[in-house]
Design a protein around this motif. Structure first.
Motif, PDB file in Angstrom:
ATOM      1  N   ALA A 169       0.825  -1.209   0.000  1.00 51.94           N
ATOM      2  CA  ALA A 169       0.000   0.000   0.000  1.00 51.94           C
ATOM      3  C   ALA A 169       0.861   1.261   0.000  1.00 51.94           C
ATOM      4  CB  ALA A 169      -0.927  -0.003   1.207  1.00 51.94           C
ATOM      5  N   ASN A 170       0.458   2.226  -0.813  1.00 49.63           N
ATOM      6  CA  ASN A 170       1.115   3.531  -0.925  1.00 49.63           C
ATOM      7  C   ASN A 170       2.579   3.436  -1.347  1.00 49.63           C
ATOM      8  OD1 ASN A 170      -1.289   4.768  -0.144  1.00 49.63           O
ATOM      9  ND2 ASN A 170      -0.758   4.629   2.005  1.00 49.63           N
ATOM     10  N   ARG A 171       2.905   2.412  -2.111  1.00 49.41           N
ATOM     11  CA  ARG A 171       4.277   2.248  -2.622  1.00 49.41           C
ATOM     12  C   ARG A 171       4.248   2.094  -4.128  1.00 49.41           C
ATOM     13  NH1 ARG A 171       7.675  -2.257   0.369  1.00 49.41           N
ATOM     14  NH2 ARG A 171       9.183  -1.535  -1.159  1.00 49.41           N
ATOM     15  N   CYS A 172       5.257   2.631  -4.764  1.00 48.17           N
ATOM     16  CA  CYS A 172       5.454   2.457  -6.202  1.00 48.17           C
ATOM     17  C   CYS A 172       6.600   1.473  -6.413  1.00 48.17           C
ATOM     18  CB  CYS A 172       5.826   3.786  -6.851  1.00 48.17           C
ATOM     19  SG  CYS A 172       4.485   4.524  -7.748  1.00 48.17           S
ATOM     20  N   PHE A 173       6.417   0.561  -7.328  1.00 52.25           N
ATOM     21  CA  PHE A 173       7.464  -0.394  -7.663  1.00 52.25           C
ATOM     22  C   PHE A 173       7.896  -0.140  -9.101  1.00 52.25           C
ATOM     23  CE2 PHE A 173       5.019  -2.346  -4.291  1.00 52.25           C
ATOM     24  CZ  PHE A 173       6.010  -2.798  -3.437  1.00 52.25           C
ATOM     25  N   GLU A 174       9.193  -0.249  -9.327  1.00 52.21           N
ATOM     26  CA  GLU A 174       9.736  -0.027 -10.675  1.00 52.21           C
ATOM     27  C   GLU A 174       9.435  -1.191 -11.611  1.00 52.21           C
ATOM     28  OE1 GLU A 174      11.144   2.714 -11.972  1.00 52.21           O
ATOM     29  OE2 GLU A 174      10.575   3.627 -10.064  1.00 52.21           O
ATOM     30  N   THR A 175       9.473  -2.415 -11.071  1.00 51.82           N
ATOM     31  CA  THR A 175       9.269  -3.597 -11.902  1.00 51.82           C
ATOM     32  C   THR A 175       8.362  -4.591 -11.177  1.00 51.82           C
ATOM     33  OG1 THR A 175      11.130  -4.825 -10.969  1.00 51.82           O
ATOM     34  CG2 THR A 175      11.607  -3.390 -12.871  1.00 51.82           C
ATOM     35  N   LEU A 176       7.796  -5.508 -11.945  1.00 48.47           N
ATOM     36  CA  LEU A 176       7.005  -6.576 -11.336  1.00 48.47           C
ATOM     37  C   LEU A 176       7.879  -7.477 -10.472  1.00 48.47           C
ATOM     38  CD1 LEU A 176       4.482  -7.738 -14.098  1.00 48.47           C
ATOM     39  CD2 LEU A 176       4.001  -6.496 -11.988  1.00 48.47           C
ATOM     40  N   ASP A 177       9.126  -7.671 -10.850  1.00 45.19           N
ATOM     41  CA  ASP A 177      10.035  -8.492 -10.044  1.00 45.19           C
ATOM     42  C   ASP A 177      10.205  -7.905  -8.649  1.00 45.19           C
ATOM     43  OD1 ASP A 177      10.439 -10.357 -12.039  1.00 45.19           O
ATOM     44  OD2 ASP A 177      12.261  -9.387 -12.800  1.00 45.19           O
ATOM     45  N   GLU A 178      10.343  -6.593  -8.577  1.00 40.90           N
ATOM     46  CA  GLU A 178      10.492  -5.916  -7.289  1.00 40.90           C
ATOM     47  C   GLU A 178       9.223  -6.098  -6.452  1.00 40.90           C
ATOM     48  OE1 GLU A 178      10.920  -1.329  -5.761  1.00 40.90           O
ATOM     49  OE2 GLU A 178      11.766  -1.814  -7.727  1.00 40.90           O
ATOM     50  N   LEU A 179       8.064  -5.924  -7.070  1.00 32.87           N
ATOM     51  CA  LEU A 179       6.788  -6.128  -6.382  1.00 32.87           C
ATOM     52  C   LEU A 179       6.656  -7.571  -5.911  1.00 32.87           C
ATOM     53  CD1 LEU A 179       3.358  -4.783  -7.088  1.00 32.87           C
ATOM     54  CD2 LEU A 179       3.613  -7.234  -7.192  1.00 32.87           C
ATOM     55  N   GLU A 180       6.998  -8.525  -6.772  1.00 32.15           N
ATOM     56  CA  GLU A 180       6.873  -9.941  -6.425  1.00 32.15           C
ATOM     57  C   GLU A 180       7.805 -10.333  -5.293  1.00 32.15           C
ATOM     58  OE1 GLU A 180       7.294 -12.043 -10.125  1.00 32.15           O
ATOM     59  OE2 GLU A 180       5.252 -11.532 -10.756  1.00 32.15           O
ATOM     60  N   ASP A 181       8.985  -9.712  -5.193  1.00 34.02           N
ATOM     61  CA  ASP A 181       9.887  -9.988  -4.064  1.00 34.02           C
ATOM     62  C   ASP A 181       9.237  -9.592  -2.746  1.00 34.02           C
ATOM     63  OD1 ASP A 181      11.822 -10.956  -5.771  1.00 34.02           O
ATOM     64  OD2 ASP A 181      13.021  -9.115  -5.783  1.00 34.02           O
ATOM     65  N   VAL A 182       8.615  -8.418  -2.717  1.00 35.99           N
ATOM     66  CA  VAL A 182       7.932  -7.955  -1.499  1.00 35.99           C
ATOM     67  C   VAL A 182       6.726  -8.852  -1.213  1.00 35.99           C
ATOM     68  CG1 VAL A 182       6.638  -6.030  -0.475  1.00 35.99           C
ATOM     69  CG2 VAL A 182       8.737  -5.588  -1.775  1.00 35.99           C
ATOM     70  N   LEU A 183       6.002  -9.211  -2.249  1.00 34.40           N
ATOM     71  CA  LEU A 183       4.822 -10.062  -2.106  1.00 34.40           C
ATOM     72  C   LEU A 183       5.205 -11.459  -1.608  1.00 34.40           C
ATOM     73  CD1 LEU A 183       1.781 -10.041  -2.495  1.00 34.40           C
ATOM     74  CD2 LEU A 183       2.149 -10.684  -4.878  1.00 34.40           C
ATOM     75  N   GLU A 184       6.296 -11.999  -2.114  1.00 35.95           N
ATOM     76  CA  GLU A 184       6.763 -13.310  -1.665  1.00 35.95           C
ATOM     77  C   GLU A 184       7.091 -13.286  -0.175  1.00 35.95           C
ATOM     78  OE1 GLU A 184      10.453 -16.444  -2.323  1.00 35.95           O
ATOM     79  OE2 GLU A 184      10.203 -14.795  -3.741  1.00 35.95           O
ATOM     80  N   GLN A 185       7.777 -12.261   0.278  1.00 41.14           N
ATOM     81  CA  GLN A 185       8.102 -12.136   1.697  1.00 41.14           C
ATOM     82  C   GLN A 185       6.825 -12.012   2.524  1.00 41.14           C
ATOM     83  OE1 GLN A 185      11.062 -12.670   3.131  1.00 41.14           O
ATOM     84  NE2 GLN A 185       9.892 -12.549   5.017  1.00 41.14           N
ATOM     85  N   ARG A 186       5.853 -11.261   2.007  1.00 40.39           N
ATOM     86  CA  ARG A 186       4.585 -11.108   2.724  1.00 40.39           C
ATOM     87  C   ARG A 186       3.857 -12.442   2.834  1.00 40.39           C
ATOM     88  NH1 ARG A 186       2.336  -8.575   6.805  1.00 40.39           N
ATOM     89  NH2 ARG A 186       0.090  -8.417   6.582  1.00 40.39           N
ATOM     90  N   CYS A 187       3.861 -13.239   1.778  1.00 45.87           N
ATOM     91  CA  CYS A 187       3.213 -14.553   1.817  1.00 45.87           C
ATOM     92  C   CYS A 187       3.877 -15.457   2.847  1.00 45.87           C
ATOM     93  CB  CYS A 187       3.229 -15.202   0.434  1.00 45.87           C
ATOM     94  SG  CYS A 187       2.153 -14.371  -0.748  1.00 45.87           S
ATOM     95  N   ARG A 188       5.193 -15.388   2.949  1.00 46.85           N
ATOM     96  CA  ARG A 188       5.902 -16.175   3.968  1.00 46.85           C
ATOM     97  C   ARG A 188       5.459 -15.742   5.363  1.00 46.85           C
ATOM     98  NH1 ARG A 188      10.142 -18.995   1.636  1.00 46.85           N
ATOM     99  NH2 ARG A 188      10.842 -18.175  -0.371  1.00 46.85           N
ATOM    100  N   THR A 189       5.305 -14.449   5.565  1.00 50.04           N
ATOM    101  CA  THR A 189       4.839 -13.942   6.854  1.00 50.04           C
ATOM    102  C   THR A 189       3.408 -14.387   7.130  1.00 50.04           C
ATOM    103  OG1 THR A 189       6.289 -12.021   6.670  1.00 50.04           O
ATOM    104  CG2 THR A 189       4.435 -11.830   8.198  1.00 50.04           C
ATOM    105  N   LEU A 190       2.546 -14.288   6.124  1.00 54.82           N
ATOM    106  CA  LEU A 190       1.146 -14.672   6.309  1.00 54.82           C
ATOM    107  C   LEU A 190       0.989 -16.148   6.666  1.00 54.82           C
ATOM    108  CD1 LEU A 190      -0.520 -12.672   3.403  1.00 54.82           C
ATOM    109  CD2 LEU A 190      -0.725 -12.228   5.856  1.00 54.82           C
TER     110      LEU A 190
END
Length: 180
Positions: free
Chosen positions: A141-162
């Motif tokens: 939320a409220n973040r801009c990502f330069e690439t989908l890879d960058e977004l997916e890295d953050v999303l992958e870490q979030r899924c591990r946390t969830l």
């Protein structure tokens, strides 16, 4: 299902998918009095999809980040999910999902031990997996990502946390009428 498979463990899971991309998720945030919060917005329409499986009775989840939503990718997600949870002769999974076209397409291959139950149209309030997305979106939320890879890295870490937040997810998704 218990009558049909008397010697098998039966679990009821829920499934949905969520589109995420380079167009940011904008949310309200706290800011000091007299200051305006600023969030970068760059409207770029590139997407990735988060496939989420949840067992509301326990709060267990399985996550897949995939590039598309269609029958082919849904088949792969179903196959991987079945392997992860051990679906088969001794464990039967009733998977509740919405009526998206790729959930009932002609080339759908449902793995052994998985049984699909499609919800009626326009009934997201019956779908526990719909409630996962506000948790998944939190670090995006409220973040801009330069690439989908960058977004997916953050999303992958979030899924591990969830996956470690079973009690929170159970509280959010286990409706009083959902089978145990």
């Amino acid at each position: 299902m218990e009558r049909r498979y008397p010697k098998a463990q039966v679990e009821v899971w829920s499934f949905d998918e969520h589109r995420l991309g380079l167009k940011p998720i904008i949310r309200k945030i706290w800011a000091p009095v007299g200051q305006r919060p600023i969030a970068e917005v760059d409207h770029r329409y590139e997407w990735t999809y988060l496939y989420g499986f949840v067992h509301p009775a326990t709060g267990n989840t399985e996550w897949f980040i995939l590039p598309r939503v269609n029958g082919e990718w849904f088949n792969q997600a179903l196959q991987s999910f079945a392997q992860q949870v051990g679906a088969g002769k001794h464990k039967q999974i009733l998977l509740v999902l919405d009526g998206a076209g790729w959930h009932t397409c002609k080339n759908l291959v449902v793995p052994k031990g998985i049984h699909l139950k499609v919800l009626p149209p326009y009934s997201p309030e019956l779908q526990p997996a719909e409630r996962l997305w506000r948790l998944a979106d939190e670090p995006l939320a409220n973040r801009c990502f330069e690439t989908l890879d960058e977004l997916e890295d953050v999303l992958e870490q979030r899924c591990r946390t969830l996956m470690t937040m079973q009690s929170d997810i159970q509280a959010l998704t286990h409706y009083h009428w959902w089978p145990a």
